[in-house]
Scaffold this motif. Structure first.
Motif, PDB file in Angstrom:
ATOM      1  N   TYR A  98       0.838  -1.206   0.000  1.00  0.00           N
ATOM      2  CA  TYR A  98       0.000   0.000   0.000  1.00  0.00           C
ATOM      3  C   TYR A  98       0.869   1.250   0.000  1.00  0.00           C
ATOM      4  O   TYR A  98       1.915   1.269   0.642  1.00  0.00           O
ATOM      5  CB  TYR A  98      -0.863   0.075   1.274  1.00  0.00           C
ATOM      6  CG  TYR A  98      -1.956  -0.937   1.339  1.00  0.00           C
ATOM      7  CD1 TYR A  98      -3.239  -0.646   0.865  1.00  0.00           C
ATOM      8  CD2 TYR A  98      -1.715  -2.190   1.884  1.00  0.00           C
ATOM      9  CE1 TYR A  98      -4.245  -1.591   0.923  1.00  0.00           C
ATOM     10  CE2 TYR A  98      -2.718  -3.148   1.941  1.00  0.00           C
ATOM     11  CZ  TYR A  98      -3.979  -2.845   1.457  1.00  0.00           C
ATOM     12  OH  TYR A  98      -4.974  -3.773   1.511  1.00  0.00           O
ATOM     13  N   CYS A  99       0.397   2.275  -0.675  1.00  0.00           N
ATOM     14  CA  CYS A  99       1.027   3.588  -0.540  1.00  0.00           C
ATOM     15  C   CYS A  99       0.189   4.379   0.457  1.00  0.00           C
ATOM     16  O   CYS A  99      -1.006   4.548   0.263  1.00  0.00           O
ATOM     17  CB  CYS A  99       1.077   4.319  -1.879  1.00  0.00           C
ATOM     18  SG  CYS A  99       1.589   6.036  -1.696  1.00  0.00           S
ATOM     19  N   GLN A 100       0.819   4.842   1.524  1.00  0.00           N
ATOM     20  CA  GLN A 100       0.080   5.538   2.574  1.00  0.00           C
ATOM     21  C   GLN A 100      -0.288   6.964   2.177  1.00  0.00           C
ATOM     22  O   GLN A 100      -1.113   7.583   2.819  1.00  0.00           O
ATOM     23  CB  GLN A 100       0.894   5.560   3.876  1.00  0.00           C
ATOM     24  CG  GLN A 100       1.023   4.195   4.514  1.00  0.00           C
ATOM     25  CD  GLN A 100      -0.327   3.629   4.934  1.00  0.00           C
ATOM     26  OE1 GLN A 100      -1.161   4.329   5.499  1.00  0.00           O
ATOM     27  NE2 GLN A 100      -0.559   2.350   4.652  1.00  0.00           N
ATOM     28  N   ARG A 101       0.317   7.485   1.128  1.00  0.00           N
ATOM     29  CA  ARG A 101      -0.054   8.843   0.724  1.00  0.00           C
ATOM     30  C   ARG A 101      -1.264   8.846  -0.187  1.00  0.00           C
ATOM     31  O   ARG A 101      -2.183   9.635  -0.009  1.00  0.00           O
ATOM     32  CB  ARG A 101       1.114   9.558   0.044  1.00  0.00           C
ATOM     33  CG  ARG A 101       0.727  10.986  -0.343  1.00  0.00           C
ATOM     34  CD  ARG A 101       1.905  11.826  -0.749  1.00  0.00           C
ATOM     35  NE  ARG A 101       2.525  11.320  -1.960  1.00  0.00           N
ATOM     36  CZ  ARG A 101       3.637  11.806  -2.481  1.00  0.00           C
ATOM     37  NH1 ARG A 101       4.248  12.809  -1.889  1.00  0.00           N
ATOM     38  NH2 ARG A 101       4.146  11.286  -3.566  1.00  0.00           N
ATOM     39  N   CYS A 102      -1.283   7.936  -1.193  1.00  0.00           N
ATOM     40  CA  CYS A 102      -2.383   8.014  -2.171  1.00  0.00           C
ATOM     41  C   CYS A 102      -3.333   6.823  -2.079  1.00  0.00           C
ATOM     42  O   CYS A 102      -4.332   6.785  -2.785  1.00  0.00           O
ATOM     43  CB  CYS A 102      -1.831   8.148  -3.591  1.00  0.00           C
ATOM     44  SG  CYS A 102      -1.075   6.642  -4.212  1.00  0.00           S
ATOM     45  N   GLY A 103      -3.024   5.849  -1.225  1.00  0.00           N
ATOM     46  CA  GLY A 103      -3.929   4.709  -1.053  1.00  0.00           C
ATOM     47  C   GLY A 103      -3.803   3.654  -2.139  1.00  0.00           C
ATOM     48  O   GLY A 103      -4.534   2.668  -2.140  1.00  0.00           O
ATOM     49  N   ASN A 104      -2.859   3.834  -3.056  1.00  0.00           N
ATOM     50  CA  ASN A 104      -2.682   2.871  -4.147  1.00  0.00           C
ATOM     51  C   ASN A 104      -2.331   1.478  -3.606  1.00  0.00           C
ATOM     52  O   ASN A 104      -1.481   1.335  -2.749  1.00  0.00           O
ATOM     53  CB  ASN A 104      -1.534   3.400  -5.043  1.00  0.00           C
ATOM     54  CG  ASN A 104      -1.045   2.378  -6.040  1.00  0.00           C
ATOM     55  OD1 ASN A 104      -1.799   1.533  -6.507  1.00  0.00           O
ATOM     56  ND2 ASN A 104       0.239   2.459  -6.362  1.00  0.00           N
ATOM     57  N   ASP A 105      -3.028   0.454  -4.117  1.00  0.00           N
ATOM     58  CA  ASP A 105      -2.639  -0.925  -3.776  1.00  0.00           C
ATOM     59  C   ASP A 105      -2.637  -1.805  -5.025  1.00  0.00           C
ATOM     60  O   ASP A 105      -2.730  -3.025  -4.936  1.00  0.00           O
ATOM     61  CB  ASP A 105      -3.551  -1.509  -2.684  1.00  0.00           C
ATOM     62  CG  ASP A 105      -4.984  -1.668  -3.154  1.00  0.00           C
ATOM     63  OD1 ASP A 105      -5.345  -1.131  -4.225  1.00  0.00           O
ATOM     64  OD2 ASP A 105      -5.755  -2.338  -2.447  1.00  0.00           O
ATOM     65  N   TYR A 124       8.710   1.671  -4.748  1.00  0.00           N
ATOM     66  CA  TYR A 124       8.093   2.997  -4.667  1.00  0.00           C
ATOM     67  C   TYR A 124       6.766   3.023  -5.421  1.00  0.00           C
ATOM     68  O   TYR A 124       6.475   2.154  -6.225  1.00  0.00           O
ATOM     69  CB  TYR A 124       9.046   4.086  -5.182  1.00  0.00           C
ATOM     70  CG  TYR A 124       9.346   4.023  -6.659  1.00  0.00           C
ATOM     71  CD1 TYR A 124      10.400   3.248  -7.138  1.00  0.00           C
ATOM     72  CD2 TYR A 124       8.581   4.738  -7.581  1.00  0.00           C
ATOM     73  CE1 TYR A 124      10.689   3.185  -8.499  1.00  0.00           C
ATOM     74  CE2 TYR A 124       8.854   4.682  -8.944  1.00  0.00           C
ATOM     75  CZ  TYR A 124       9.914   3.905  -9.388  1.00  0.00           C
ATOM     76  OH  TYR A 124      10.174   3.841 -10.723  1.00  0.00           O
ATOM     77  N   CYS A 125       5.955   4.058  -5.109  1.00  0.00           N
ATOM     78  CA  CYS A 125       4.626   4.186  -5.700  1.00  0.00           C
ATOM     79  C   CYS A 125       4.721   5.021  -6.969  1.00  0.00           C
ATOM     80  O   CYS A 125       5.231   6.138  -6.952  1.00  0.00           O
ATOM     81  CB  CYS A 125       3.685   4.850  -4.694  1.00  0.00           C
ATOM     82  SG  CYS A 125       2.050   5.168  -5.383  1.00  0.00           S
ATOM     83  N   ARG A 126       4.188   4.489  -8.068  1.00  0.00           N
ATOM     84  CA  ARG A 126       4.195   5.244  -9.325  1.00  0.00           C
ATOM     85  C   ARG A 126       2.972   6.134  -9.449  1.00  0.00           C
ATOM     86  O   ARG A 126       2.944   7.080 -10.221  1.00  0.00           O
ATOM     87  CB  ARG A 126       4.247   4.269 -10.512  1.00  0.00           C
ATOM     88  CG  ARG A 126       5.549   3.469 -10.559  1.00  0.00           C
ATOM     89  CD  ARG A 126       5.793   2.876 -11.934  1.00  0.00           C
ATOM     90  NE  ARG A 126       4.782   1.869 -12.274  1.00  0.00           N
ATOM     91  CZ  ARG A 126       4.015   1.910 -13.350  1.00  0.00           C
ATOM     92  NH1 ARG A 126       4.121   2.901 -14.213  1.00  0.00           N
ATOM     93  NH2 ARG A 126       3.132   0.960 -13.579  1.00  0.00           N
ATOM     94  N   ASN A 127       1.940   5.786  -8.658  1.00  0.00           N
ATOM     95  CA  ASN A 127       0.663   6.484  -8.806  1.00  0.00           C
ATOM     96  C   ASN A 127       0.716   7.952  -8.372  1.00  0.00           C
ATOM     97  O   ASN A 127       0.029   8.789  -8.936  1.00  0.00           O
ATOM     98  CB  ASN A 127      -0.404   5.740  -7.999  1.00  0.00           C
ATOM     99  CG  ASN A 127      -1.793   6.253  -8.266  1.00  0.00           C
ATOM    100  OD1 ASN A 127      -2.193   6.386  -9.405  1.00  0.00           O
ATOM    101  ND2 ASN A 127      -2.516   6.574  -7.215  1.00  0.00           N
ATOM    102  N   CYS A 128       1.530   8.257  -7.344  1.00  0.00           N
ATOM    103  CA  CYS A 128       1.578   9.648  -6.867  1.00  0.00           C
ATOM    104  C   CYS A 128       2.966  10.241  -7.067  1.00  0.00           C
ATOM    105  O   CYS A 128       3.344  11.201  -6.385  1.00  0.00           O
ATOM    106  CB  CYS A 128       1.121   9.742  -5.412  1.00  0.00           C
ATOM    107  SG  CYS A 128       2.080   8.801  -4.234  1.00  0.00           S
ATOM    108  N   LEU A 129       3.686   9.714  -8.025  1.00  0.00           N
ATOM    109  CA  LEU A 129       5.067  10.138  -8.287  1.00  0.00           C
ATOM    110  C   LEU A 129       5.188  11.630  -8.578  1.00  0.00           C
ATOM    111  O   LEU A 129       6.190  12.259  -8.261  1.00  0.00           O
ATOM    112  CB  LEU A 129       5.618   9.310  -9.463  1.00  0.00           C
ATOM    113  CG  LEU A 129       7.130   9.230  -9.646  1.00  0.00           C
ATOM    114  CD1 LEU A 129       7.823   8.729  -8.391  1.00  0.00           C
ATOM    115  CD2 LEU A 129       7.464   8.305 -10.820  1.00  0.00           C
TER     116      LEU A 129
HETATM  117 ZN   LIG Z   1       1.218   6.726  -3.847  1.00  0.00          ZN
END
Ligand SMILES: [Zn+2]
Ligand SMILES: [Zn+2]
Length: 500
Positions: A98-105, A124-129
């Motif tokens: 999970y990304c704790q900033r954007c909720g991406n899973d 790392y999360c690509r969704n909120c890059l």
């Molecule tokens: Zn994210």
């Protein structure tokens, strides 16, 4: 960066490697924060002379260390004394990341690389890059010291305009909702004047020392709305946040932000307005829903503003789960222009041969002869290019615009200034752009991209100004669709609705 977890009187705390206590206390070797066992934040030390600058910067937010212009020593001291908390940016639960900033899973929206900062494989999360990289070794930092007190400004609303009957009802409902913690839908036709409807509610919230956010999916709206709000709330800190905005990092009582930018906030807002709740990308991107719910306080009041509520919102209204107020009339009191349908045959086939359906050609020639400006909506960039090629042979001033068009702003400006008689466009201009005295047509209205909501928004481009409240809306089609019929029914129903 690497952290160590260490034990202190039966508690587990953490420290960046350079601030770690003697090795005897360590519970783990130095590693990425996401790979540490669970840890605590020390209790608040009321004697600690905390930094008001840091409090102002970090209150109600969750930021990366790289977004804070304070040195790590200063930051870590605030952790030791219980004034800020470190959180792992990336967490794993039951094998799911999970990304704790954007909720991406979504596993496809994470990437793993050999990271120099933690000297290990790092996800790392690509969704909120676009907001800066959240990885396994980057903590999210939140303030947990005393709450920043917001003081009601001396002078509040300076607006003295008048509201229509529908606007006044909605305005009162919003004002009454402030502080109630409930949700409210304002279903306002295109051109109802929805911004003015918010003023009184915002004033009531500010008077109570509340933090207010207006979230919208589109940067254009933030840029347009900020100066209007600054002028009617001259004493209020109005912050405009979008990719590249200069207000980033500033604190203000009234924040206007794209929904993406709300990912930097955490339990900050008491009163949240979500504009165009149905619009792309908010409605399709779960992480933006997550961002909004994270950014507001648990007891926050939420107002949804839209001309075209999603089926889910309508369902909640029908089941009495969501209060709704309709503004079925435009601010100038005239009804909405009702779309007409016109069969155009196989227009794609004709376009491929470099020809127009004769009925479309006739419409174009009429607009040019009458000197009446018009938008012509098409379902794809491919159709747009073909159509513009054909139309420019009729009149070379006709141009086309689409989302990736680098001259988009210039082209819209040229249309606004009357230099372009017909602007061919994809659905990017379905909202927001207001030009007085235009007609609208859609070519290929049967295509799936023209949903009921898109067609209602497109029809809403016409007749918005009090000087030119009428105009023509035409859907050229190769087979009527449910969406077309529903869009027309939607508009007719709004026109028939009783204005109380
Ligand atoms: Zn994210
Ligand atoms: Zn790393």
């Amino acid at each position: 960066m690497k952290f160590v977890a260490y034990s202190d009187h039966d508690h587990i705390f953490i420290a960046p490697i350079h601030y770690a206590p003697p090795k005897e206390q360590w519970c783990t070797p130095p590693t990425a924060i996401s790979k540490l066992p669970s840890f605590e934040t020390p209790l608040l030390n009321l004697q600690f002379p905390y930094s008001h600058d840091l409090q102002t910067t970090l209150s109600g937010k969750q930021l990366l260390l790289s977004e804070l212009s304070f040195d790590l020593d200063h930051i870590h001291h605030h952790y030791i004394h219980g004034y800020l908390a470190y959180h792992a940016g990336i967490t794993t639960e039951k094998g799911r990341t999970y990304c704790q900033r954007c909720g991406n899973d979504d596993p496809q929206l994470f990437a793993t690389y050999r990271c120099a900062r933690c000297d290990d494989m790092c996800t790392y999360c690509r969704n909120c890059l676009m907001l800066g990289r959240v990885s396994e070794c980057t903590p999210l930092v939140r303030w947990c010291g005393p709450e920043l007190k917001l003081h009601p400004p001396q002078k509040l609303l300076t607006w003295t305009g008048e509201l229509s009957t529908g606007q006044a009802r909605a305005s009162q409902a919003i004002r009454e909702a402030v502080g109630s913690g409930c949700e409210l839908l304002i279903w306002a036709v295109c051109g109802a004047g929805k911004t003015e409807v918010l003023f009184s509610g915002i004033e009531a919230a500010l008077r109570q020392g509340q933090a207010v956010a207006i979230a919208t999916p589109r940067t254009d709206v933030v840029i347009e709305l900020a100066p209007r709000l600054r002028s009617v709330f001259p004493d209020v800190g109005v912050i405009a946040l979008y990719g590249g905005s200069e207000d980033r990092g500033k604190q203000g009582q009234l924040v206007i932000a794209t929904t993406h930018q709300l990912m930097r906030y955490r339990e900050q807002f008491d009163f949240v307005v979500i504009d165009e709740v149905d619009a792309f990308p908010y409605s399709v991107d779960q992480s933006l829903t997550y961002a909004v719910s994270n950014a507001k306080k648990p007891q926050a009041t939420t107002v949804y503003l839209t001309a075209t509520p999603s089926p889910e919102l309508k369902r909640r209204v029908r089941k009495d789960e969501l209060a709704a107020i309709k503004i079925p009339r435009r601010y100038h009191g005239h009804p909405l222009p009702v779309p007409r349908f016109c069969w155009s045959g196989n227009w794609q086939k004709r376009l491929k041969k470099g020809k127009l359906p004769s009925i479309v050609r006739k419409w174009v020639e009429e607009k040019l002869a009458d000197n009446k400006q018009a938008f012509l909506f098409v379902p794809s960039v491919e159709a747009l290019q073909r159509l513009v090629d054909v139309l420019q042979k009729i009149d070379s001033r006709i141009i086309g615009v689409h989302a990736e068009d680098e001259e988009r702003r210039e082209k819209v400006a040229s249309f606004r200034e009357g230099r372009t008689p017909i602007l061919v466009t994809t659905t990017i201009l379905e909202r927001g752009v207001t030009v007085a005295n235009t007609d609208v047509a859609v070519l290929g209205a049967e295509e799936a991209i023209f949903t009921e909501s898109a067609l209602v928004q497109i029809s809403g481009r016409v007749g918005r100004s009090a000087n030119h409240p009428r105009g023509d809306v035409l859907f050229f089609h190769y087979g009527k669709t449910k969406a077309m019929v529903e869009a027309r029914a939607h508009i007719v129903a709004m026109n028939d609705a009783e204005v109380r």
